[in-house]
Design a protein around this motif. Structure first.
Motif, PDB file in Angstrom:
ATOM      1  N   ALA A   1       0.833  -1.202   0.000  1.00 61.27           N
ATOM      2  CA  ALA A   1       0.000   0.000   0.000  1.00 61.27           C
ATOM      3  C   ALA A   1       0.866   1.250   0.000  1.00 61.27           C
ATOM      4  O   ALA A   1       1.956   1.274   0.577  1.00 61.27           O
ATOM      5  CB  ALA A   1      -0.917   0.004   1.218  1.00 61.27           C
ATOM      6  N   ALA A   2       0.369   2.298  -0.656  1.00 59.81           N
ATOM      7  CA  ALA A   2       1.112   3.559  -0.693  1.00 59.81           C
ATOM      8  C   ALA A   2       1.251   4.109   0.722  1.00 59.81           C
ATOM      9  O   ALA A   2       0.261   4.259   1.437  1.00 59.81           O
ATOM     10  CB  ALA A   2       0.380   4.557  -1.583  1.00 59.81           C
ATOM     11  N   HIS A   3       2.472   4.407   1.117  1.00 55.48           N
ATOM     12  CA  HIS A   3       2.701   4.891   2.471  1.00 55.48           C
ATOM     13  C   HIS A   3       4.014   5.646   2.543  1.00 55.48           C
ATOM     14  O   HIS A   3       4.878   5.536   1.656  1.00 55.48           O
ATOM     15  CB  HIS A   3       2.730   3.731   3.473  1.00 55.48           C
TER      16      HIS A   3
ATOM     17  N   ASP B   1      -4.320  13.710  -1.842  1.00 55.67           N
ATOM     18  CA  ASP B   1      -3.512  12.562  -2.277  1.00 55.67           C
ATOM     19  C   ASP B   1      -2.867  11.814  -1.122  1.00 55.67           C
ATOM     20  O   ASP B   1      -2.333  10.718  -1.306  1.00 55.67           O
ATOM     21  CB  ASP B   1      -2.451  12.982  -3.305  1.00 55.67           C
ATOM     22  N   HIS B   2      -2.893  12.417   0.084  1.00 53.66           N
ATOM     23  CA  HIS B   2      -2.342  11.687   1.225  1.00 53.66           C
ATOM     24  C   HIS B   2      -3.027  12.097   2.514  1.00 53.66           C
ATOM     25  O   HIS B   2      -3.567  13.211   2.623  1.00 53.66           O
ATOM     26  CB  HIS B   2      -0.827  11.900   1.346  1.00 53.66           C
TER      27      HIS B   2
ATOM     28  N   SER C   1      -5.194   2.038   8.771  1.00 46.76           N
ATOM     29  CA  SER C   1      -5.455   1.926   7.331  1.00 46.76           C
ATOM     30  C   SER C   1      -6.888   1.508   7.026  1.00 46.76           C
ATOM     31  O   SER C   1      -7.399   1.765   5.926  1.00 46.76           O
ATOM     32  CB  SER C   1      -4.498   0.916   6.695  1.00 46.76           C
TER      33      SER C   1
ATOM     34  N   SER D   1      -9.189   2.703  -1.229  1.00 37.82           N
ATOM     35  CA  SER D   1      -8.761   3.969  -1.831  1.00 37.82           C
ATOM     36  C   SER D   1      -7.296   3.872  -2.217  1.00 37.82           C
ATOM     37  O   SER D   1      -6.579   2.958  -1.795  1.00 37.82           O
ATOM     38  CB  SER D   1      -8.953   5.124  -0.856  1.00 37.82           C
ATOM     39  N   ARG D   2      -6.846   4.826  -2.998  1.00 34.57           N
ATOM     40  CA  ARG D   2      -5.436   4.861  -3.381  1.00 34.57           C
ATOM     41  C   ARG D   2      -4.673   5.941  -2.629  1.00 34.57           C
ATOM     42  O   ARG D   2      -3.544   6.276  -3.004  1.00 34.57           O
ATOM     43  CB  ARG D   2      -5.317   5.094  -4.890  1.00 34.57           C
ATOM     44  N   VAL D   3      -5.271   6.464  -1.601  1.00 30.81           N
ATOM     45  CA  VAL D   3      -4.639   7.539  -0.860  1.00 30.81           C
ATOM     46  C   VAL D   3      -3.388   7.019  -0.142  1.00 30.81           C
ATOM     47  O   VAL D   3      -3.369   5.901   0.371  1.00 30.81           O
ATOM     48  CB  VAL D   3      -5.631   8.166   0.144  1.00 30.81           C
ATOM     49  N   GLU D   4      -2.331   7.827  -0.140  1.00 30.02           N
ATOM     50  CA  GLU D   4      -1.109   7.472   0.575  1.00 30.02           C
ATOM     51  C   GLU D   4      -1.298   7.765   2.061  1.00 30.02           C
ATOM     52  O   GLU D   4      -1.823   8.811   2.428  1.00 30.02           O
ATOM     53  CB  GLU D   4       0.069   8.286   0.036  1.00 30.02           C
TER      54      GLU D   4
END
Length: 415
Positions: free
Chosen positions: A51-53, A232-233, A260, A266-269
């Motif tokens: 996952a985006a992080h 975006d984050h 999380s 979602s694609r949110v970081e």
């Protein structure tokens, strides 16, 4: 990761005998384990999987250049709260585009410094700061990336001095005001809205408040998306607490799953800002027993470290476990470990059962966070050295201050 243990009755950090560190560098002395720092960072980084992080180390916990460099080599981001911390990160090899700038009182000079460096995001904490940042960025012909630090009014259940998520705290923007202020931010030419941030407190060992805060931030994000304000984050603040005494601390994986969950699908970081849990358990403070002063009411062990070296016990009544460098046995007594500073509040540990003799060296555990970083020169005491161990080697990463260091820049009147 435990890197502090006894081997042949001698206390070691990694494969270095701490008695040898005390002999070489003297006491008081801070000593950190590189392996423990790296393991703690990697635990957070791997907990989020694919996952985006972004894991942004909270520089205020321990800002030594060697510590920052170790983390920069691992690809860490950084959370700074001053222009000085930003300069340290860059000096240590950190990347500006991996830095978030938090804090309630950013000066115009600090805003200019961060904009020129090209940081990832400003965590804005008031309407007044938002207006100033817009003005500064516009004058420089730039657009500042911003997230509003929203105060979700969630009780973290920690010491009141480190609680940051209640509406009576100085931090953040009240949740009820957030949507209107985001609309304002989105309309300003010098700003680029890109995130939502929150931070409810330090030394967290219960996932429930963290889960609740994340849920409120997720709801705000959806409200913003409904108004075409792109996010975006999300920055969910500090990491976990540590086990100073007998606290039960969740794993990094459980922590990551809890915060999380509201953003599943979602694609949110997701960004976090751990500090204490990365460096706290990695460090010890070495101190020597100068005098033993037994008494009818209390027994005092007067040590060479003081509240100016480690402020946490005096400030928070914080607990640090104490270990002798050598397991010598002998008769134990209950001792108050007090320093030489001329204050009744100068203590490092209360009521510890130890077998002590003058000249013994002790290690105070979990001193890697908010130890040296909060130290001072009160009573004209030079601050201690800092040492990092790496396997079987020990490296001096900050020399002990000298008296000349203390009065450098001072001038006496000519007449």
């Amino acid at each position: 990761m435990t890197t502090l243990d006894y081997r042949d009755r001698a206390l070691h950090l990694e494969r270095v005998a701490l008695a040898a560190v005390a002999e070489l560098f003297g006491t008081p002395c801070y000593v950190y384990s590189r392996a423990a720092i790296e393991a703690a960072y990697r635990a957070y980084d791997s907990a989020f999987g694919a996952a985006a992080h972004r894991v942004c180390y909270a520089v205020k916990a321990n800002s030594n250049l060697a510590v920052l460099n170790v983390l920069a080599r691992l690809g860490a981001g950084f959370d700074v709260v001053s222009g000085g911390e930003l300069a340290r990160v860059l000096r240590a090899g950190g990347k500006a585009n991996q830095v978030v700038f938090s804090g309630v009182g950013k000066s115009t000079e600090e805003l200019c410094q961060a904009l020129a460096a090209g940081i990832a995001c400003f965590n804005v904490e008031s309407a007044a700061e938002l207006e100033r940042l817009n003005q500064v960025a516009t004058e420089l012909g730039l657009r500042a990336p911003v997230a509003l630090r929203v105060n979700p009014d969630v009780d973290a259940g920690t010491h009141p001095y480190i609680s940051t998520g209640l509406k009576e705290n100085k931090f953040g923007i009240p949740a009820d005001d957030a949507l209107a202020l985001y609309r304002c931010a989105a309309s300003l030419p010098g700003l680029r809205v890109c995130g939502v941030a929150c931070h409810i407190g330090a030394q967290m060992t219960d996932l429930a408040p963290l889960r609740e805060a994340a849920g409120r931030i997720a709801a705000l994000r959806l409200a913003l998306l409904a108004e075409n304000i792109a996010i975006d984050h999300v920055d969910l603040g500090g990491g976990l607490g540590i086990a100073y005494r007998d606290e039960v601390v969740p794993s990094a994986a459980d922590y990551a799953a809890a915060i999380s969950e509201p953003f599943a699908g979602s694609r949110v970081e997701i960004s976090i800002e751990p500090g204490r849990s990365i460096v706290g358990p990695a460090g010890v403070l070495l101190t020597r027993v100068e005098y033993l002063k037994p008494g009818a009411g209390r027994n005092f062990a007067i040590i060479d470290a003081a509240m100016n070296d480690l402020l946490r016990p005096a400030l928070y009544d914080a607990h640090h476990a104490v270990f002798p460098l050598r397991q010598a046995g002998g008769q134990t007594k209950v001792w108050e470990l007090v320093g030489p500073v001329c204050e009744s509040g100068d203590f490092l540990a209360h009521a510890r059962s130890l077998a002590l003799a003058e000249g013994d060296v002790l290690a105070l555990r979990d001193a890697g966070a908010y130890g040296f970083a909060m130290s001072s020169n009160y009573n004209t005491r030079p601050r201690p050295p800092e040492v990092m161990v790496d396997g079987d080697k020990a490296y001096l990463i900050r020399a002990r201050e000298t008296l000349d260091d203390l009065w450098r820049g001072e001038e006496m009147l000519a007449n």
